[in-house]
Design an enzyme around this catalytic site. Sequence first.
Site, PDB file in Angstrom:
ATOM      1  N   GLY A  59     -43.403  20.936  20.230  1.00  0.00           N
ATOM      2  CA  GLY A  59     -44.778  20.725  19.773  1.00  0.00           C
ATOM      3  C   GLY A  59     -45.324  22.042  19.236  1.00  0.00           C
ATOM      4  N   GLU A  96     -63.234  10.979  14.568  1.00  0.00           N
ATOM      5  CA  GLU A  96     -62.472  10.937  13.311  1.00  0.00           C
ATOM      6  C   GLU A  96     -61.901   9.539  13.069  1.00  0.00           C
ATOM      7  OE1 GLU A  96     -59.774  14.301  13.585  1.00  0.00           O
ATOM      8  OE2 GLU A  96     -61.377  15.645  12.900  1.00  0.00           O
ATOM      9  N   ASP A 126     -50.575  22.333  26.406  1.00  0.00           N
ATOM     10  CA  ASP A 126     -51.291  21.323  27.202  1.00  0.00           C
ATOM     11  C   ASP A 126     -50.765  21.195  28.623  1.00  0.00           C
ATOM     12  OD1 ASP A 126     -52.709  20.836  24.925  1.00  0.00           O
ATOM     13  OD2 ASP A 126     -51.997  18.781  24.611  1.00  0.00           O
ATOM     14  N   GLY A 166     -39.750  21.243  24.527  1.00  0.00           N
ATOM     15  CA  GLY A 166     -40.854  20.708  23.732  1.00  0.00           C
ATOM     16  C   GLY A 166     -40.938  21.404  22.383  1.00  0.00           C
TER      17      GLY A 166
HETATM   18  C1  LIG Z   1     -54.889  12.317  18.336  1.00  0.00           C
HETATM   19  C2  LIG Z   1     -54.960  13.790  18.633  1.00  0.00           C
HETATM   20  C3  LIG Z   1     -55.732  14.616  17.836  1.00  0.00           C
HETATM   21  C4  LIG Z   1     -55.802  15.985  18.092  1.00  0.00           C
HETATM   22  N1  LIG Z   1     -56.568  16.768  17.273  1.00  0.00           N
HETATM   23  C5  LIG Z   1     -56.606  18.086  17.476  1.00  0.00           C
HETATM   24  C6  LIG Z   1     -57.340  18.928  16.595  1.00  0.00           C
HETATM   25  O1  LIG Z   1     -57.962  18.461  15.637  1.00  0.00           O
HETATM   26  N2  LIG Z   1     -57.328  20.266  16.834  1.00  0.00           N
HETATM   27  C7  LIG Z   1     -56.634  20.804  17.884  1.00  0.00           C
HETATM   28  O2  LIG Z   1     -56.625  22.019  18.048  1.00  0.00           O
HETATM   29  N3  LIG Z   1     -55.942  20.033  18.740  1.00  0.00           N
HETATM   30  C8  LIG Z   1     -55.900  18.692  18.557  1.00  0.00           C
HETATM   31  N4  LIG Z   1     -55.191  17.906  19.417  1.00  0.00           N
HETATM   32  C9  LIG Z   1     -54.544  18.526  20.585  1.00  0.00           C
HETATM   33  C10 LIG Z   1     -53.228  19.179  20.192  1.00  0.00           C
HETATM   34  O3  LIG Z   1     -52.440  18.275  19.449  1.00  0.00           O
HETATM   35  C11 LIG Z   1     -52.517  19.626  21.456  1.00  0.00           C
HETATM   36  O4  LIG Z   1     -53.346  20.515  22.166  1.00  0.00           O
HETATM   37  C12 LIG Z   1     -51.201  20.304  21.127  1.00  0.00           C
HETATM   38  O5  LIG Z   1     -50.324  19.392  20.518  1.00  0.00           O
HETATM   39  C13 LIG Z   1     -50.562  20.898  22.380  1.00  0.00           C
HETATM   40  O6  LIG Z   1     -49.370  21.497  22.045  1.00  0.00           O
HETATM   41  P1  LIG Z   1     -48.151  21.498  23.056  1.00  0.00           P
HETATM   42  O7  LIG Z   1     -47.080  22.307  22.404  1.00  0.00           O
HETATM   43  O8  LIG Z   1     -48.612  21.876  24.404  1.00  0.00           O
HETATM   44  O9  LIG Z   1     -47.696  19.979  23.167  1.00  0.00           O
HETATM   45  P2  LIG Z   1     -47.278  18.945  22.049  1.00  0.00           P
HETATM   46  O10 LIG Z   1     -47.636  19.415  20.697  1.00  0.00           O
HETATM   47  O11 LIG Z   1     -47.796  17.635  22.499  1.00  0.00           O
HETATM   48  O12 LIG Z   1     -45.693  18.942  22.131  1.00  0.00           O
HETATM   49  C14 LIG Z   1     -45.004  18.531  23.261  1.00  0.00           C
HETATM   50  C15 LIG Z   1     -43.563  18.234  22.865  1.00  0.00           C
HETATM   51  O13 LIG Z   1     -42.803  18.071  24.040  1.00  0.00           O
HETATM   52  C16 LIG Z   1     -41.912  16.984  23.876  1.00  0.00           C
HETATM   53  N5  LIG Z   1     -41.612  16.485  25.207  1.00  0.00           N
HETATM   54  C17 LIG Z   1     -42.445  15.895  26.090  1.00  0.00           C
HETATM   55  N6  LIG Z   1     -41.808  15.619  27.215  1.00  0.00           N
HETATM   56  C18 LIG Z   1     -40.551  16.036  27.083  1.00  0.00           C
HETATM   57  C19 LIG Z   1     -39.409  16.010  27.921  1.00  0.00           C
HETATM   58  N7  LIG Z   1     -39.447  15.515  29.156  1.00  0.00           N
HETATM   59  N8  LIG Z   1     -38.252  16.504  27.448  1.00  0.00           N
HETATM   60  C20 LIG Z   1     -38.171  17.008  26.193  1.00  0.00           C
HETATM   61  N9  LIG Z   1     -39.231  17.059  25.359  1.00  0.00           N
HETATM   62  C21 LIG Z   1     -40.397  16.587  25.799  1.00  0.00           C
HETATM   63  C22 LIG Z   1     -42.690  16.012  23.022  1.00  0.00           C
HETATM   64  O14 LIG Z   1     -41.824  15.114  22.350  1.00  0.00           O
HETATM   65  C23 LIG Z   1     -43.427  16.963  22.065  1.00  0.00           C
HETATM   66  O15 LIG Z   1     -42.665  17.209  20.904  1.00  0.00           O
HETATM   67  C24 LIG Z   1     -55.101  16.530  19.187  1.00  0.00           C
HETATM   68  C25 LIG Z   1     -54.312  15.699  19.987  1.00  0.00           C
HETATM   69  C26 LIG Z   1     -54.240  14.349  19.717  1.00  0.00           C
HETATM   70  C27 LIG Z   1     -53.410  13.472  20.581  1.00  0.00           C
END
Ligand SMILES: Cc1cc2nc3c(=O)[nH]c(=O)nc-3n(C[C@H](O)[C@H](O)[C@H](O)COP(=O)(O)OP(=O)(O)OC[C@H]3O[C@@H](n4cnc5c(N)ncnc54)[C@H](O)[C@@H]3O)c2cc1C
Length: 418
Positions: free
Chosen positions: A13, A170, A300, A11
């Site tokens: 993200g 928003e 997440d 990921g």
């Molecule tokens: C519309 C929206 C608005 C938001 N606004 C806010 C905000 O204002 N403030 C805030 O703090 N948070 C906000 N969030 C929440 C925040 O975006 C998430 O908490 C954050 O992105 C989590 O980070 P992460 O690294 O866990 O996952 P993510 O950032 O979601 O990254 C996960 C990554 O894993 C990859 N992936 C998934 N499955 C696989 C797989 N099987 N194999 C390979 N790659 C994979 C995906 O492509 C992605 O790139 C918002 C979320 C959304 C949807």
Amino acid sequence: LSPTPHVVVVGAGFGGLAVARALAADPVQVTVVDRRNFHTFQPLLYQVATAGLEGESITHTVRGIFHGASNVNVHLGTVANVDFETHELRTAEGTTISWDRLVLAAGAVTATFGVPGVDQYGFGLKSLDDALRLRSHLLRQFELADVNPELIGDGAMTVVIVGGGPTGVELAGALAELFSLVLVKDYPHLDLSRARVVLVEAGDRLLPMLHPRLSEHARKTLEARGIEVLLGETVEKATDGSVGLASGTSLTTRTLVWAAGVRAHPLAEATGLPLDRSGRIVVGPDLRVPGHADVFVIGDLAAARDRHEDLLPQLAPVAMQQGRHVAAELRREAHGRRPGVFRYRDKGSMATIGRNDAVAQLPGGIRVHGFLAWVLWLNLHLVYLIGFRNRASVLVDWGWNYLTYDRGARIITEAGPT
Ligand SMILES: Cc1cc2nc3c(=O)[nH]c(=O)nc-3n(C[C@H](O)[C@H](O)[C@H](O)COP(=O)(O)OP(=O)(O)OC[C@H]3O[C@@H](n4cnc5c(N)ncnc54)[C@H](O)[C@@H]3O)c2cc1C
């Protein structure tokens, strides 16, 4: 750890990138695996959906992020399953990748809680594809209504947003602006006073993570901008032309946006690791999976708890801080030190309500709303966007939109029949 251990991060993200960036100068080999070749700045997806920003402005190629980091490899692939015995993961594309240390950071997906019709007729807002699909759909409804104004009565100009958290609020504010400032000029023959934005929230106030006074400010501001806010209402079902509420009210609409929740990515279940009730993978205080000292889960996807045993929220700063913690853990481990404990430092929450107005709750109980909070919000989002080009283009677009009351990205990307 072996001399140059292989750390595989699933990921790219907020969480995954934070780990890989923090390890970019360390004596480890890092592979970042993502199913997309770009990182998405999800907090600004709603601006893409409402034509305020181009999709490219809020995304950045993963390879581009690691230019110059000679110990970081990027692998485009979807991780399908993980074998904890052999220390290998397999991608849907058929590749096998082995690791010494694994960091799972695959994020979350939209959760529709099984409400009938929502999967089929609702729009999520979790990815760039979602945002572009919603934008095309919305603009197409106005095109259709322009040709046949009777469709307005069928809900062509009505958007129902479910979920009164930051995304719902928003999006509602941005839609009201899009309608009243921009589409009113695009469609001079349509009666835009009939366009509706309805925000449905099951709880008794919007933005429940903020102080009730800020929630109240948000509600009043949205209502003053023409948005109908329905509190204490839940959606029972959706069809292709309506949204049915538990109170018996039926809203005629062709556009339902589901912003009412997310759940851990299905990869959590596919790993076979213990999950908590929200479907996230259970981790210990150092973010390792109990019984698997070589596996970390962050962002997440992780059910991490604070010192009061409360589940940490699914937010970008949590994921980023956890990513940096994992990098520090690996260094501690390399130096033979005992595992540390992850502590989340809450720097506050905010949400924008539209032009010149936002609400923010900062550390120390400081509450701000209005223009100052809006400026804070703009600055914070610019700081966290990845890449100079993105920051520059977002700044130019915001400046242009602000001064001209325009939205340049009103593009319907899905073509009609050939
Ligand atoms: C519309 C929206 C608005 C938001 N606004 C806010 C905000 O204002 N403030 C805030 O703090 N948070 C906000 N969030 C929440 C925040 O975006 C998430 O908490 C954050 O992105 C989590 O980070 P992460 O690294 O866990 O996952 P993510 O950032 O979601 O990254 C996960 C990554 O894993 C990859 N992936 C998934 N499955 C696989 C797989 N099987 N194999 C390979 N790659 C994979 C995906 O492509 C992605 O790139 C918002 C979320 C959304 C949807």
